[in-house]
Write a protein that holds these residues in place. Structure first.
Motif, PDB file in Angstrom:
ATOM      1  N   LEU A  51     -52.903  -2.560 -32.075  1.00 35.79           N
ATOM      2  CA  LEU A  51     -52.483  -2.665 -30.333  1.00 35.79           C
ATOM      3  C   LEU A  51     -51.450  -1.881 -29.753  1.00 35.79           C
ATOM      4  O   LEU A  51     -50.738  -1.293 -30.327  1.00 35.79           O
ATOM      5  N   THR A  63     -44.071   0.801 -23.884  1.00 33.66           N
ATOM      6  CA  THR A  63     -45.669   1.036 -24.502  1.00 33.66           C
ATOM      7  C   THR A  63     -44.290   1.062 -25.527  1.00 33.66           C
ATOM      8  O   THR A  63     -43.868   1.904 -25.833  1.00 33.66           O
ATOM      9  N   ASP A  99     -42.550  -5.227 -24.899  1.00 40.03           N
ATOM     10  CA  ASP A  99     -44.121  -4.761 -25.518  1.00 40.03           C
ATOM     11  C   ASP A  99     -43.559  -5.108 -27.321  1.00 40.03           C
ATOM     12  O   ASP A  99     -44.715  -5.276 -27.198  1.00 40.03           O
ATOM     13  N   ALA A 124     -52.822 -10.898 -29.402  1.00 43.54           N
ATOM     14  CA  ALA A 124     -52.979 -10.149 -28.489  1.00 43.54           C
ATOM     15  C   ALA A 124     -53.007 -11.784 -27.364  1.00 43.54           C
ATOM     16  O   ALA A 124     -52.181 -11.829 -26.319  1.00 43.54           O
ATOM     17  N   GLN A 132     -56.791  -3.760 -27.755  1.00 44.21           N
ATOM     18  CA  GLN A 132     -57.196  -4.293 -29.268  1.00 44.21           C
ATOM     19  C   GLN A 132     -58.081  -3.698 -29.512  1.00 44.21           C
ATOM     20  O   GLN A 132     -58.896  -3.371 -29.313  1.00 44.21           O
ATOM     21  N   VAL A 171     -44.525  -8.660 -27.598  1.00 47.86           N
ATOM     22  CA  VAL A 171     -46.285  -8.965 -27.878  1.00 47.86           C
ATOM     23  C   VAL A 171     -47.059  -8.152 -29.052  1.00 47.86           C
ATOM     24  O   VAL A 171     -48.031  -8.641 -29.167  1.00 47.86           O
ATOM     25  N   SER A 172     -46.371  -7.355 -29.082  1.00 52.26           N
ATOM     26  CA  SER A 172     -47.158  -6.799 -30.247  1.00 52.26           C
ATOM     27  C   SER A 172     -46.614  -7.073 -31.597  1.00 52.26           C
ATOM     28  O   SER A 172     -47.755  -7.628 -32.637  1.00 52.26           O
ATOM     29  N   GLY A 185     -49.526 -12.960 -27.696  1.00 56.33           N
ATOM     30  CA  GLY A 185     -48.342 -11.234 -26.173  1.00 56.33           C
ATOM     31  C   GLY A 185     -48.937 -11.917 -25.085  1.00 56.33           C
ATOM     32  O   GLY A 185     -47.881 -11.589 -24.069  1.00 56.33           O
ATOM     33  N   VAL A 244     -49.522  -1.601 -26.058  1.00 60.41           N
ATOM     34  CA  VAL A 244     -49.168  -3.091 -25.159  1.00 60.41           C
ATOM     35  C   VAL A 244     -48.214  -2.459 -24.310  1.00 60.41           C
ATOM     36  O   VAL A 244     -47.533  -1.744 -24.561  1.00 60.41           O
ATOM     37  N   ILE A 303     -52.382  -4.958 -22.688  1.00 57.00           N
ATOM     38  CA  ILE A 303     -52.924  -5.046 -24.212  1.00 57.00           C
ATOM     39  C   ILE A 303     -53.765  -4.388 -24.804  1.00 57.00           C
ATOM     40  O   ILE A 303     -55.339  -4.754 -23.854  1.00 57.00           O
TER      41      ILE A 303
END
Ligand code: AMP
Ligand code: MG
Length: 345
Positions: A272, A241, A288, A296, A315, A291-292, A299, A274, A313
């Protein structure tokens, strides 16, 4: 280093239940009990949970797992000037330099992710993350000139790997590598492999928020992992995470994450959290963070592009909170009433 370890069936009722059920069910093999130990490594606490027949076998398992993580910290830490990672930025400038298998695995995965994200994930972002670390300590934004100068010493295209020779080379001086986005997940899965090799079938390693776990605890379908509002029962996977809830800098009403968008190069401001599930922590932890940075929409597309990955995710915007779940996210088991990003037991 002394480890604090507890037999957790004293602490949690559901563990007592599983221990007693197992004792009834298996006459032939010795009953397995749950043991936990905690040690500080990689600038955080590492918790190892094993199901073992005896206290002695649990202790042996703990020592091996913690030693593996300790040795990875000595290789991957960017806080230690003597780590293999830190040394590489001095020894490998314009000179292909042989590196350990562990460092090579982390560099190779990082470069693949950098290619896939066009540099949103970048292990060479070290000079910039150092400036931001200092900025968080001081409580003000890094200056634009300093940021520009630091950014001039970054870029994954300046790091060259040769898989056949296991070498790495950097083509500009004074670079800095930062494995903070991927090293803990790698360490969790590697420590888990060490436990598996020792014959421990059911174990969980948590390097802070990066988890890796093997077979289900005896009598259970999986490890209970609470992700956002759901509790899943998972086996043989890693969960990582990433988010700005713990480390950030607040300036003029804006929250800058410790995760940097190498393009700007500013702390990410999109709020976010993730969580990624993958087979190995190297993938879960790398993704993770990637994607951050990507945000969103892009990612989630990245998670979907990885056959072995799933993710959530969360958000948060002024308009409210949106929860996006990838198509391969495992089916729900129950509700995670704590509401924390990730809990496990
Ligand atoms: P994580 O908690 O896994 O998202 O990792 C966050 C850490 O990754 C930060 O504290 C930095 O050390 C490092 N980092 C920040 N931004 C990036 C980036 N764009 N690419 C790779 N690593 C990064
Ligand atoms: Mg990460």
């Amino acid at each position: 280093m002394a480890s604090k370890w507890i037999r957790s069936d004293r602490v949690r009722w559901f563990v007592c239940l599983s221990v007693s059920l197992l004792a009834i069910a298996s006459d032939a093999s010795p009953a397995l009990r749950r043991y936990e130990a905690v040690e500080p490594h990689m600038g955080t606490l590492v918790r190892v949970t094993v199901y073992s027949p005896t206290e002695d076998s649990a202790k042996t398992a703990f020592r091996a797992a913690f030693d593996r993580i300790g040795s990875l910290d000595r290789i991957l830490s960017d806080y230690r000037p003597d780590s293999e990672l830190s040394q590489l930025t001095k020894t490998a400038v314009n000179r292909p330099t042989r590196v350990s298998d562990d460092l090579f695995a982390v560099l190779q995965a990082s470069q693949a992710l950098a290619q896939a994200t066009n540099g949103a994930f970048d292990i060479t972002v070290g000079p910039v993350t150092r400036l931001w670390r200092e900025a968080r300590r001081q409580g003000h934004l890094p200056g634009p000139l300093a940021l520009r100068e630091a950014a001039s010493r970054t870029g994954f295209r300046h790091l060259h790997l040769d898989a056949a020779r296991r070498t790495a080379m950097l083509d500009i001086p004074d670079m800095a590598l930062d494995a903070g986005a991927i090293g803990k997940g790698y360490a969790a899965s590697e420590a888990l492999s060490t436990l598996t090799r020792l014959g421990v079938r059911s174990a969980l390693v948590a390097v802070s928020g990066d988890l890796a776990f093997s077979e289900a605890p005896p009598g259970h379908r999986g490890w209970k992992i609470g992700i956002h509002s759901e509790t899943l029962e998972l086996t043989n996977a890693a969960v990582s995470t990433s988010g700005s809830t713990e480390q950030h800098l607040d300036v003029d009403g804006r929250r800058y994450s410790h995760i940097i968008d190498p393009l700007s190069p500013m702390g990410v401001v999109e709020d976010l959290t993730v969580t990624v599930i993958a087979r190995h922590g190297l993938d879960a932890d790398g993704l993770d963070t990637a994607v951050s940075v990507l945000g969103a929409a892009r990612g989630m597309a990245l998670i979907e592009s990885r056959a072995g990955a799933a993710g959530v995710i969360v958000q948060r915007t002024a308009a409210g909170t949106r929860v996006l779940t990838s198509s391969r996210f495992p089916r729900r088991h129950g509700s995670n009433r704590g509401g924390a990003a990730v809990v496990y037991r």
